[in-house]
Write an enzyme that holds these catalytic residues in place. Structure first.
Site, PDB file in Angstrom:
ATOM      1  N   MET A   1       0.699  -0.807   0.123  1.00 51.22           N
ATOM      2  CA  MET A   1       0.312  -0.192   0.400  1.00 51.22           C
ATOM      3  C   MET A   1       1.042   1.250  -0.336  1.00 51.22           C
ATOM      4  O   MET A   1       1.313   1.464   0.959  1.00 51.22           O
ATOM      5  CB  MET A   1      -0.460  -0.318   1.288  1.00 51.22           C
ATOM      6  CG  MET A   1      -2.236   1.168   1.373  1.00 51.22           C
ATOM      7  SD  MET A   1      -3.030   1.035   2.516  1.00 51.22           S
ATOM      8  CE  MET A   1      -2.733   1.871   4.068  1.00 51.22           C
ATOM      9  N   CYS A   2       1.353   1.554  -1.086  1.00 48.04           N
ATOM     10  CA  CYS A   2       1.294   3.891  -0.918  1.00 48.04           C
ATOM     11  C   CYS A   2       0.409   4.207  -1.297  1.00 48.04           C
ATOM     12  O   CYS A   2      -0.940   3.509  -1.449  1.00 48.04           O
ATOM     13  CB  CYS A   2       2.703   3.963  -2.159  1.00 48.04           C
ATOM     14  SG  CYS A   2       3.509   2.723  -1.609  1.00 48.04           S
ATOM     15  N   GLY A   3       1.057   5.544  -2.108  1.00 51.86           N
ATOM     16  CA  GLY A   3       0.136   6.480  -1.588  1.00 51.86           C
ATOM     17  C   GLY A   3       0.435   7.370  -3.145  1.00 51.86           C
ATOM     18  O   GLY A   3       1.691   7.803  -2.071  1.00 51.86           O
ATOM     19  N   ARG A  29      -0.525   5.707   4.318  1.00 51.22           N
ATOM     20  CA  ARG A  29      -0.378   5.179   3.745  1.00 51.22           C
ATOM     21  C   ARG A  29       1.099   4.262   3.544  1.00 51.22           C
ATOM     22  O   ARG A  29       1.325   3.227   2.896  1.00 51.22           O
ATOM     23  CB  ARG A  29      -0.769   4.964   1.853  1.00 51.22           C
ATOM     24  CG  ARG A  29      -2.650   5.745   2.112  1.00 51.22           C
ATOM     25  CD  ARG A  29      -2.680   5.832   0.559  1.00 51.22           C
ATOM     26  NE  ARG A  29      -3.112   4.712  -0.080  1.00 51.22           N
ATOM     27  CZ  ARG A  29      -3.943   3.843  -0.368  1.00 51.22           C
ATOM     28  NH1 ARG A  29      -5.330   4.393   0.272  1.00 51.22           N
ATOM     29  NH2 ARG A  29      -4.353   2.581  -1.061  1.00 51.22           N
TER      30      ARG A  29
END
Lengths: 314, 230
Positions: A1-3, A29
């Protein structure tokens, strides 16, 4: 999960400040590292380099070697470089250089010492700033809020497939294509196959991060004659994995989403004043009043948002 | 009934949810304002509360609801009402991916469209969507009904178990193992009974009722004693 985030202004302004807000709202995130790709005012000649040295104690000697390689390619520093140091072992730099005779050849030679000094962006207008830490920390260290430009990208990283290192942070430059940067949320599952294919064509990758691969893959398709839109469309069927990525160039930002609609993308576009992000609560930092929101939730979606005259708008 | 107004803004979500729970205990009607699409608002609400969110909400709003009535005046993010057991959630606008994921009861009513995988793995309850349901909606729904009045996207009702997907309007494509059946008058009456309190009954609708083709089932579910031996 990244933003991830993108921002386009209708005229040059404090795009750095907006990108910091977009990433601060998405720090949950991934707080391993934060990065920004900012498109400032374009120059007719010379390039801006952003990079990183890995051993502060050898900084002077390493930068001399870097400068000698520049000289070998008919280039030099145009002004004093700006160096950011901290308690950590690495240091970051910004420098402006005269045009090398052959940009690709110079990047190849400069990469021979990439274990000591790594070029993280090269462009007439692009500057990539990235480091370990959250948005506020990286922004303060590198004075990102003060940066002026037309558009840019942001990234908050939760390291899943590679190490927490400052140079494994996003965004990635599409080495050696000047002024191309990418941010990506997801995983590419045929990474090694795609990487070998591109390496056989002469491309060099400095990390084992799949996002670096997408940037080069898309740029290679464009070099082969595709339009940006065609390359984005092809990426959906050619690259295996779950992803939403945004790729920026001096004239706009493109995006693509995988076939399974696994990663979000939310956009507010008010006549070209545009904010895009993984989460709606991030774009609300830019547009706090209730307004129309575009949710790119479906599968296999691609598009381009143009800067300025909007001629690239999908 | 008195009213409590709760401001969201940049405040900590845990603090806001504690204030919502306190207002529920007092029996107040609750208005939550300046919502800014924040996540996890109104999670784990008790039976009988009445809450209006004046604006858009982020992920997991109304998750684990056990009987409250929620009204969201604009859009909702991903996982609206995930795992809810009872109650009613109404969204005036769009709702993102995984509406009602794994819910076991209650009703979710979305007046706009939804994102992908609406009702994924739901185990009961009803989801009514006045617009179009997104890609792969109904994926692995174990039970309950998804009722879409404005059509459906690709891969509709993929890999269903014993859930049902009812669609009026165009379906872009059907998922794996879908069996499209002609509903009986009694079954249409059951769906109309769900739509009636929402004011959405229309006898002229041409329904597609989708159930599992059971070709993906690897055990004989109708003989529990047999599969319990696995």
């Amino acid at each position: 999960m990244c933003g991830i985030a993108g921002r386009i202004l209708t005229s040059p302004g404090k795009v750095g400040n907006d990108l910091v807000e977009l990433m601060d709202a998405q720090e949950h995130r991934g707080a391993d590292s934060t990065g920004f790709a900012i498109y400032g005012l374009p120059r007719d000649e010379g390039y801006v380099l952003r990079g990183m040295g890995f051993d502060k104690s050898a900084m002077s000697a390493d930068l001399d070697d870097f400068k000698n390689i520049l000289h070998d390619h008919g280039s030099d520093f145009m002004d004093d470089m700006h160096i950011v140091t901290s308690h950590e072992q690495h240091y970051c730099f910004r420098m402006e250089i005269r045009d090398p005779k052959d940009l690709v050849a110079w990047v190849r030679d400069a990469d021979a010492i990439s274990h000591r000094i790594e070029i993280q962006s090269c462009g007439r207008t692009l500057e990539i700033i990235k480091d370990t830490g959250g948005a506020a920390e990286v922004a303060e260290k590198h004075k990102v809020r003060d940066m002026i430009g037309t558009h840019g990208l942001g990234h908050a990283r939760l390291a899943t497939e590679s190490s927490v290192l400052p140079n494994a942070s996003h965004p990635f430059w599409a080495r050696p294509f000047s002024d191309v940067a990418i941010v990506h949320n997801g995983q590419i599952t045929d990474y090694y196959t795609q990487k070998k294919h591109l390496e056989r064509q002469g491309y060099r990758f400095l990390t084992e991060n799949d996002s670096e691969l997408i940037a080069v893959w898309v740029s290679d398709q464009i070099k082969a004659g595709m339009t940006v839109q065609q390359a984005l469309t092809k990426s959906v069927s050619s690259i295996d994995g779950v992803f939403t990525f945004m790729i920026a160039r001096p004239d706009g930002i493109g995006f693509a989403k995988d076939r399974f609609a696994m990663k979000p993308l939310v956009v507010i576009d008010q006549n070209g004043d545009l904010a895009a992000a993984t989460e709606e609560q991030a774009v609300r930092r830019i547009f706090p009043n209730e307004c129309d929101v575009i949710n790119y939730d479906g599968p296999s979606l691609t598009g381009i948002w143009g800067v300025g005259n909007r001629s690239l708008a999908a | 009934m008195s009213e409590t107004v709760i401001e969201v803004g940049k405040r900590h979500i845990r603090e806001i949810n504690e204030e919502i729970q306190e207002a529920c205990k007092k029996g107040d009607r609750i208005r939550v304002v300046n919502t800014l699409s924040r996540h996890n608002l109104g999670v784990g609400l008790p039976d009988g509360a009445d809450i209006t969110f004046e604006g858009s909400v982020g992920y997991f709003c109304g998750g684990l609801n056990t009987g409250s009535t929620l009204h969201i005046e604009r859009n909702a993010g991903w996982a609206l009402g995930e795992g809810m057991a009872k109650g009613m959630i109404t969204v005036e606008g769009y709702a993102g991916m995984s509406v009602g994921a794994a819910m076991i009861g209650g009703t979710i009513h979305v007046k706009g469209d939804t994102g992908p995988r609406c009702g994924v793995a739901m185990k009961g309850g009803n989801i009514v969507v006045e617009g179009k349901i997104g890609y792969q909606s109904g994926f692995m729904a174990h039970s309950g009904k998804i009722i879409a009045l404005g059509g459906a996207g690709d891969s509709c009702a993929d890999a269903l178990w014993q859930g049902e997907v009812w669609v009026a309007g165009e379906v872009s494509s059907f998922g794996v193992d879908v069996n499209i059946v002609e509903p009986t008058a009694e079954e249409v009456a059951e769906v109309d009974a769900i739509l009636e309190p929402l004011g959405l009954v229309d006898s002229s609708r041409n329904w597609r009722k989708m159930i599992s083709g059971q070709r993906l089932w690897y055990f004989e579910s109708r003989d529990a004693s047999a599969w319990l031996m696995i």
